[in-house]
Write a protein that holds these residues in place. Sequence first.
Motif, PDB file in Angstrom:
ATOM      1  N   CYS A  11     -18.743 -38.934-126.653  1.00 44.23           N
ATOM      2  CA  CYS A  11     -17.778 -39.182-127.744  1.00 44.23           C
ATOM      3  C   CYS A  11     -17.547 -37.897-128.535  1.00 44.23           C
ATOM      4  CB  CYS A  11     -18.279 -40.285-128.670  1.00 44.23           C
ATOM      5  SG  CYS A  11     -18.466 -41.874-127.847  1.00 44.23           S
TER       6      CYS A  11
ATOM      7  N   THR B 272     -16.522 -49.666-132.268  1.00 49.54           N
ATOM      8  CA  THR B 272     -16.540 -48.847-133.489  1.00 49.54           C
ATOM      9  C   THR B 272     -15.706 -49.537-134.551  1.00 49.54           C
ATOM     10  OG1 THR B 272     -14.598 -47.620-132.759  1.00 49.54           O
ATOM     11  CG2 THR B 272     -16.745 -46.600-132.303  1.00 49.54           C
TER      12      THR B 272
ATOM     13  N   TRP C  24     -13.637 -47.919-138.049  1.00 52.16           N
ATOM     14  CA  TRP C  24     -13.369 -46.907-139.078  1.00 52.16           C
ATOM     15  C   TRP C  24     -13.741 -47.504-140.439  1.00 52.16           C
ATOM     16  CZ3 TRP C  24     -10.280 -42.271-139.384  1.00 52.16           C
ATOM     17  CH2 TRP C  24      -9.713 -41.830-138.185  1.00 52.16           C
TER      18      TRP C  24
ATOM     19  N   LEU D  71     -17.831 -44.132-139.457  1.00 52.35           N
ATOM     20  CA  LEU D  71     -17.619 -45.077-138.356  1.00 52.35           C
ATOM     21  C   LEU D  71     -18.908 -45.855-138.150  1.00 52.35           C
ATOM     22  CD1 LEU D  71     -16.165 -42.884-135.436  1.00 52.35           C
ATOM     23  CD2 LEU D  71     -14.878 -44.511-136.839  1.00 52.35           C
ATOM     24  N   THR D  72     -18.792 -47.132-137.904  1.00 49.68           N
ATOM     25  CA  THR D  72     -19.915 -47.858-137.319  1.00 49.68           C
ATOM     26  C   THR D  72     -19.757 -47.762-135.811  1.00 49.68           C
ATOM     27  OG1 THR D  72     -18.599 -49.891-137.471  1.00 49.68           O
ATOM     28  CG2 THR D  72     -20.256 -49.513-139.195  1.00 49.68           C
ATOM     29  N   MET D  73     -20.864 -47.827-135.099  1.00 46.06           N
ATOM     30  CA  MET D  73     -20.776 -47.778-133.636  1.00 46.06           C
ATOM     31  C   MET D  73     -21.942 -48.541-133.026  1.00 46.06           C
ATOM     32  SD  MET D  73     -20.170 -44.637-131.040  1.00 46.06           S
ATOM     33  CE  MET D  73     -21.640 -43.690-131.165  1.00 46.06           C
TER      34      MET D  73
ATOM     35  N   VAL E 296     -13.387 -42.387-131.082  1.00 50.84           N
ATOM     36  CA  VAL E 296     -13.335 -43.857-131.029  1.00 50.84           C
ATOM     37  C   VAL E 296     -12.870 -44.343-129.651  1.00 50.84           C
ATOM     38  CG1 VAL E 296     -11.878 -45.750-131.881  1.00 50.84           C
ATOM     39  CG2 VAL E 296     -13.111 -44.285-133.501  1.00 50.84           C
TER      40      VAL E 296
ATOM     41  N   ALA F 263     -15.518 -43.833-127.112  1.00 53.56           N
ATOM     42  CA  ALA F 263     -16.557 -44.850-127.298  1.00 53.56           C
ATOM     43  C   ALA F 263     -16.152 -46.148-126.613  1.00 53.56           C
ATOM     44  CB  ALA F 263     -16.808 -45.085-128.796  1.00 53.56           C
TER      45      ALA F 263
END
Length: 184
Positions: free
Chosen positions: A29, A126, A128, A153-155, A116, A119
């Motif tokens: 990523c 993800t 934002w 970002l969450t991932m 993103v 990913a």
Amino acid sequence: MALMDIIKHRHSIRSYLDKPVERDKIMKCLEAARLAPSASNRQTARFIIVDEPGLKNQLCDEAFSGVFAVMKFPRKAPVIVAAVGETPGLAHRAGNIVLRTNFGLIDMGIAVEHFVLQADELGLGTCWLGLFDEGKVKRTLGIPGNKKVAALLTMGYFDEALALGEHNRNNLEGMSSFNGWKLA
Ligand SMILES: Cc1cc2nc3c(=O)[nH]c(=O)nc-3n(C[C@H](O)[C@H](O)[C@H](O)COP(=O)(O)O)c2cc1C
């Protein structure tokens, strides 16, 4: 996956599986973000990956405190990414004022979306995040004061069986026209 399939497959994911994300996937990523274009090829986008659970929880406590406490789901994500750009120096501030734009933020948007989309291709969800306490994020991660945390970002992995549905978007006629502005 073809690019359009990835674009259609990507949704903001706000529910994650309790499963760590492999570093080699994160590196892919980052490589996608590294290759993003930027104004004058300035390449100012920086990414801080937080995958150590203790630090991640501390970051969530700080980032989503006070008025941002409504943001509960990021704590459940195994990885939080801070996308950091530069606060523009004098020359770029002047350029932004003259051109009435913000190239730095445009650059960040492109780099983050590269991240993103890569990913998604790797099976990672993800989301934002624009709602967070920037000062506390900087303090927690040691980000210098002259930088701008453009987004978090969450991932993480997610349940692919989630019914994510169609993207809720304007139709093409509503957002584009050929050979001049023919829009409402
Ligand atoms: C710059 C930016 C900031 C966002 N901030 C948040 C946020 O703070 N919290 C959140 O839950 N979603 C946030 N989102 C996700 C959007 O709500 C989401 O992209 C939009 O509703 C479209 O849904 P989709 O991503 O599933 O296609 C943000 C998206 C962007 C691009």
